[in-house]
Design a protein around this motif. Sequence first.
Motif, PDB file in Angstrom:
ATOM      1  N   MET A 143      13.464  -2.735  -8.955  1.00 16.91           N
ATOM      2  CA  MET A 143      13.977  -3.961  -8.329  1.00 16.91           C
ATOM      3  C   MET A 143      13.307  -4.224  -6.990  1.00 16.91           C
TER       4      MET A 143
ATOM      5  N   GLY B 210      16.409   1.027  -8.957  1.00 20.43           N
ATOM      6  CA  GLY B 210      16.238   0.502  -7.598  1.00 20.43           C
ATOM      7  C   GLY B 210      14.775   0.356  -7.237  1.00 20.43           C
TER       8      GLY B 210
ATOM      9  N   THR C 101      24.863 -15.161   0.227  1.00 23.33           N
ATOM     10  CA  THR C 101      23.506 -14.646   0.432  1.00 23.33           C
ATOM     11  C   THR C 101      22.467 -15.598  -0.161  1.00 23.33           C
TER      12      THR C 101
ATOM     13  N   VAL D 208      20.811  -8.491  -3.130  1.00 22.14           N
ATOM     14  CA  VAL D 208      22.255  -8.257  -3.284  1.00 22.14           C
ATOM     15  C   VAL D 208      22.507  -7.145  -4.308  1.00 22.14           C
ATOM     16  N   LEU D 209      21.776  -7.177  -5.407  1.00 20.97           N
ATOM     17  CA  LEU D 209      21.951  -6.150  -6.437  1.00 20.97           C
ATOM     18  C   LEU D 209      21.595  -4.761  -5.899  1.00 20.97           C
ATOM     19  N   LEU D 210      20.533  -4.709  -5.081  1.00 21.82           N
ATOM     20  CA  LEU D 210      20.134  -3.430  -4.492  1.00 21.82           C
ATOM     21  C   LEU D 210      21.201  -2.911  -3.535  1.00 21.82           C
ATOM     22  N   ARG D 211      21.794  -3.830  -2.776  1.00 20.13           N
ATOM     23  CA  ARG D 211      22.875  -3.427  -1.864  1.00 20.13           C
ATOM     24  C   ARG D 211      23.994  -2.753  -2.673  1.00 20.13           C
TER      25      ARG D 211
ATOM     26  N   THR E 140      18.086 -12.634   4.823  1.00 21.86           N
ATOM     27  CA  THR E 140      18.738 -12.451   3.522  1.00 21.86           C
ATOM     28  C   THR E 140      19.290 -11.032   3.398  1.00 21.86           C
TER      29      THR E 140
ATOM     30  N   ALA F 236      23.147 -10.027   2.988  1.00 19.10           N
ATOM     31  CA  ALA F 236      23.563  -9.278   1.789  1.00 19.10           C
ATOM     32  C   ALA F 236      24.404  -8.062   2.160  1.00 19.10           C
ATOM     33  N   MET F 237      24.155  -7.492   3.357  1.00 19.30           N
ATOM     34  CA  MET F 237      24.899  -6.296   3.760  1.00 19.30           C
ATOM     35  C   MET F 237      26.381  -6.586   3.978  1.00 19.30           C
TER      36      MET F 237
ATOM     37  N   PHE G 181      18.095 -10.177  -6.012  1.00 21.48           N
ATOM     38  CA  PHE G 181      17.784  -8.761  -6.177  1.00 21.48           C
ATOM     39  C   PHE G 181      18.185  -7.941  -4.960  1.00 21.48           C
TER      40      PHE G 181
ATOM     41  N   PHE H  21      27.516 -12.630  -3.083  1.00 21.93           N
ATOM     42  CA  PHE H  21      26.371 -13.134  -3.816  1.00 21.93           C
ATOM     43  C   PHE H  21      25.991 -14.563  -3.398  1.00 21.93           C
TER      44      PHE H  21
ATOM     45  N   VAL I 134      10.776  -7.520  -5.638  1.00 20.39           N
ATOM     46  CA  VAL I 134      10.961  -8.443  -4.508  1.00 20.39           C
ATOM     47  C   VAL I 134       9.926  -8.235  -3.412  1.00 20.39           C
TER      48      VAL I 134
ATOM     49  N   PHE J 176      27.992 -10.024   3.109  1.00 25.56           N
ATOM     50  CA  PHE J 176      28.616 -11.156   2.412  1.00 25.56           C
ATOM     51  C   PHE J 176      28.354 -11.133   0.911  1.00 25.56           C
TER      52      PHE J 176
END
Lengths: 252, 106
Positions: free
Chosen positions: B52, B49, B86, A193-196, B74, B78-79, A191, B83, B56, B81
Amino acid sequence: MSPPSSVAHQKLKHHVHHECLRAFKTAIPLIISFIPFGMMLGAQAKIKDMSWLELVLMCGINFAGGSEFVAIGLWQQTPPLLLIVCMTLLVNCRHILMGVTMIPICRRQPVRKMLLSFFLLCDETWALSLQDSYRRMEEGYREPFSYPHYITIAVSFYITWIITALLGIIIGPMLGDLTQYGFDMAFPAVFIVLLRGMWNGWRRGIPWIGSLFVACAVHLLIPGQWYVIAGAITGLLIVLCLPPSFFEVDHA
Amino acid sequence: MHDSLINHHAFLTILCMGLVTYLTRISGYLLLRNKNYPRLIRVLEILPGCVMISLVAPIFVTGKLSDFIAAILTILTAMRFSFLVTLIVGIGSAGILRHFLPMVLH
């Protein structure tokens, strides 16, 4: 069949095949993230003395992980029907919001087809479909919603969920707690990653940050799954309270 | 009834669960499908958003320092790299940190 329509048919078939493959590739990290959850569910069902048929039917008919964990927590030889159904409603309330956010994307789709496909809507399918539709919108597709893409993702999660739950009820008790290896981090990681991918500047991020803080606070203070609803409503209120011009984004 | 795979009551419970869940899935779409408020569009752009990030949120407040650090790692991964990277960093860091850092925050 006349040759031109057969060519068109071939083209369509190729397109669907391509979409399915593309969807499956995007779904792989999430399929991995389903494994620990499904197995944990199965292992808990075993502890509660559920039969494999009950577990499979629950996963197949309900197909909403959060509510299934709650139901298994409350499960007995004669399960408390009303309590379980009410808890299911509370846990799955967020699906109402998900359905609403799908509206702008599937405006051109026939209603009956969408009603059928919503049977398979879950957090992860929703998130991936939304992300894909936003991307297609930016690329200028007339139709943002890709039906084969959605169905491939949805069905692969559905199958994974049932199989991993079954594995959990069979071998779960032998493996011990999968969280000690960090497997439960898969869900938040996906999630994040999806938010990014949906990040669109700090101004639009403000409601998200509000949601995050309230969801954290509610999770600490109130047991159950209220934090999802509380966080979402906080974000909603922030959006409604700020003037629409505040959220304008330059698409330069 | 103990030897049978499922009894009527359990089956009915599962059926009702499925029905309620399906109703939550379609009701938002059915109710607001034909409405067209300009404010609704703005909300619909930002609300996913919010949902989501709320989903989390628990990982930040599990009370374990290891989980908090893993969550931050993480986000940082994610910023930059993909899927899969991460996912590996998320699971790996949580697993390793929980093993070496069984410290509880509160």
